[in-house]
Design a protein around this motif. Structure first.
Motif, PDB file in Angstrom:
ATOM      1  N   ALA A 135       0.835  -1.203   0.000  1.00  8.89           N
ATOM      2  CA  ALA A 135       0.000   0.000   0.000  1.00  8.89           C
ATOM      3  C   ALA A 135       0.868   1.250   0.000  1.00  8.89           C
ATOM      4  CB  ALA A 135      -0.933   0.001   1.212  1.00  8.89           C
ATOM      5  N   LEU A 136       1.945   1.232   0.793  1.00 11.00           N
ATOM      6  CA  LEU A 136       2.853   2.380   0.834  1.00 11.00           C
ATOM      7  C   LEU A 136       3.538   2.577  -0.509  1.00 11.00           C
ATOM      8  CD1 LEU A 136       4.347   4.619   2.319  1.00 11.00           C
ATOM      9  CD2 LEU A 136       5.992   2.915   3.125  1.00 11.00           C
ATOM     10  N   VAL A 137       4.038   1.482  -1.089  1.00  6.01           N
ATOM     11  CA  VAL A 137       4.719   1.578  -2.390  1.00  6.01           C
ATOM     12  C   VAL A 137       3.764   2.108  -3.456  1.00  6.01           C
ATOM     13  CG1 VAL A 137       5.802   0.229  -4.236  1.00  6.01           C
ATOM     14  CG2 VAL A 137       6.394  -0.227  -1.844  1.00  6.01           C
ATOM     15  N   LEU A 138       2.532   1.585  -3.460  1.00  5.99           N
ATOM     16  CA  LEU A 138       1.550   2.033  -4.441  1.00  5.99           C
ATOM     17  C   LEU A 138       1.252   3.519  -4.302  1.00  5.99           C
ATOM     18  CD1 LEU A 138      -1.211  -0.729  -4.789  1.00  5.99           C
ATOM     19  CD2 LEU A 138       0.096   0.341  -6.620  1.00  5.99           C
ATOM     20  N   ARG A 139       1.057   3.981  -3.078  1.00  6.09           N
ATOM     21  CA  ARG A 139       0.689   5.377  -2.864  1.00  6.09           C
ATOM     22  C   ARG A 139       1.836   6.316  -3.212  1.00  6.09           C
ATOM     23  NH1 ARG A 139      -3.488   5.096   2.338  1.00  6.09           N
ATOM     24  NH2 ARG A 139      -4.578   3.253   1.539  1.00  6.09           N
ATOM     25  N   LEU A 140       3.050   5.920  -2.874  1.00  2.89           N
ATOM     26  CA  LEU A 140       4.185   6.758  -3.238  1.00  2.89           C
ATOM     27  C   LEU A 140       4.393   6.768  -4.753  1.00  2.89           C
ATOM     28  CD1 LEU A 140       6.755   5.875  -0.411  1.00  2.89           C
ATOM     29  CD2 LEU A 140       5.304   7.901  -0.612  1.00  2.89           C
ATOM     30  N   ASP A 168      -5.675  -2.423  -2.297  1.00  3.71           N
ATOM     31  CA  ASP A 168      -4.711  -1.343  -2.075  1.00  3.71           C
ATOM     32  C   ASP A 168      -4.769  -0.337  -3.218  1.00  3.71           C
ATOM     33  OD1 ASP A 168      -3.739  -2.189   0.341  1.00  3.71           O
ATOM     34  OD2 ASP A 168      -1.936  -3.138  -0.455  1.00  3.71           O
ATOM     35  N   LEU A 169      -4.879  -0.843  -4.442  1.00 10.38           N
ATOM     36  CA  LEU A 169      -4.934   0.039  -5.616  1.00 10.38           C
ATOM     37  C   LEU A 169      -6.150   0.946  -5.558  1.00 10.38           C
ATOM     38  CD1 LEU A 169      -3.860   0.909  -8.380  1.00 10.38           C
ATOM     39  CD2 LEU A 169      -5.176  -0.970  -9.387  1.00 10.38           C
ATOM     40  N   VAL A 170      -7.300   0.362  -5.234  1.00  4.72           N
ATOM     41  CA  VAL A 170      -8.542   1.152  -5.168  1.00  4.72           C
ATOM     42  C   VAL A 170      -8.441   2.221  -4.089  1.00  4.72           C
ATOM     43  CG1 VAL A 170     -11.023   1.064  -4.707  1.00  4.72           C
ATOM     44  CG2 VAL A 170      -9.938  -0.752  -6.040  1.00  4.72           C
TER      45      VAL A 170
END
Length: 247
Positions: free
Chosen positions: A58-63, A140-142
């Motif tokens: 989730a952190l990697v995706l958001r960054l 996490d993507l959504v």
């Protein structure tokens, strides 16, 4: 974008950071409930690892999404029209995520209330580690896209957005195991959490169709339900104590 030094000298920037951190943590509750329920279906030895991997993703995706913030903003522009209603990429992603949550919550509720589960489905091990991570990654993507669009709407300071995301995900990482253990130890909480997921899924679907319901209403309903369940748990403990003293 404002310069990074504004973070130390501008009170407005500090206020935006504090507000955004709170907002990101609140938005992360949805994701955390899903991760807690899903990882509790794994063998106990692998649950903590699955939570760490899922939240790290989730952190990697958001960054990563923050790095493409200019593209993320364009996701709100309509790309198709169905029955006179325009759907953007964000709407389609929210719709897919909402449908997935409704399906997943309904399936789990059915499994929980089924008095005659299949023998192969007996016990907590009903999914594999890879399947759990894939499902966590999809949600996490959504939630990440919704989170980043919210952040962009509140500030244009890139440093503020990065700090808020990192702090929020760190809080999720710390809270994940205690929340999952609490849900696992209290069967009635499992049903309540599944009800939350079902409600969150319906909210995402409604949002995708343009019927935006302020999330404060949903979180107020969740808080009220949690309070009622807490009172029920206290009442059950009191009854057990009385029963123990009378025997």
């Amino acid at each position: 974008m404002e310069h990074l030094t504004d973070l130390a000298t501008n009170p407005t920037t500090w206020a935006a950071l504090a507000t955004l951190i709170v907002m990101e943590i609140v938005l992360g509750i949805d994701n955390l409930i899903f991760i807690s329920i899903l990882t509790n279906k794994l063998p106990e030895a692998r649950r903590r690892m699955a939570r760490r991997v899922g939240i790290s993703l989730a952190l990697v995706l958001r960054l990563a999404l923050l790095g493409t913030v200019a593209i993320i903003v364009t996701l709100t522009a309509p790309v198709i029209t169905v029955l006179g209603h325009g759907f953007s990429w964000r709407d389609l992603i929210l719709l897919a995520g909402g449908l997935f949550l409704v399906w997943k919550a309904t399936k789990e509720i059915s499994h929980t209330v089924n008095p005659n589960p299949d023998k192969k489905d007996d016990g907590v091990l009903t999914i594999g580690f890879t399947a759990a991570i894939v499902q966590i990654l999809l949600l996490d993507l959504v939630f990440s896209i919704d989170s980043i669009i919210t952040a962009v709407g509140m500030t244009d300071n890139f440093a503020v957005m990065v700090i808020a995301v990192v702090v929020a995900v760190t809080v999720m990482m710390v809270a994940a195991t205690p929340l999952a253990d609490f849900i696992h130890a209290n069967p009635t909480i499992v049903m309540l959490a599944l009800g939350f997921l079902l409600m969150i899924g319906m909210m995402l679907i409604a949002d995708a169709f343009g019927a935006h319901v302020p999330k404060g209403y949903m979180y107020a309903a969740m808080a009220f339900s949690a309070l009622v369940e807490a009172l029920n748990m206290m009442a059950r403990r009191a009854r057990r104590r009385r029963a123990t003293r009378s025997t």
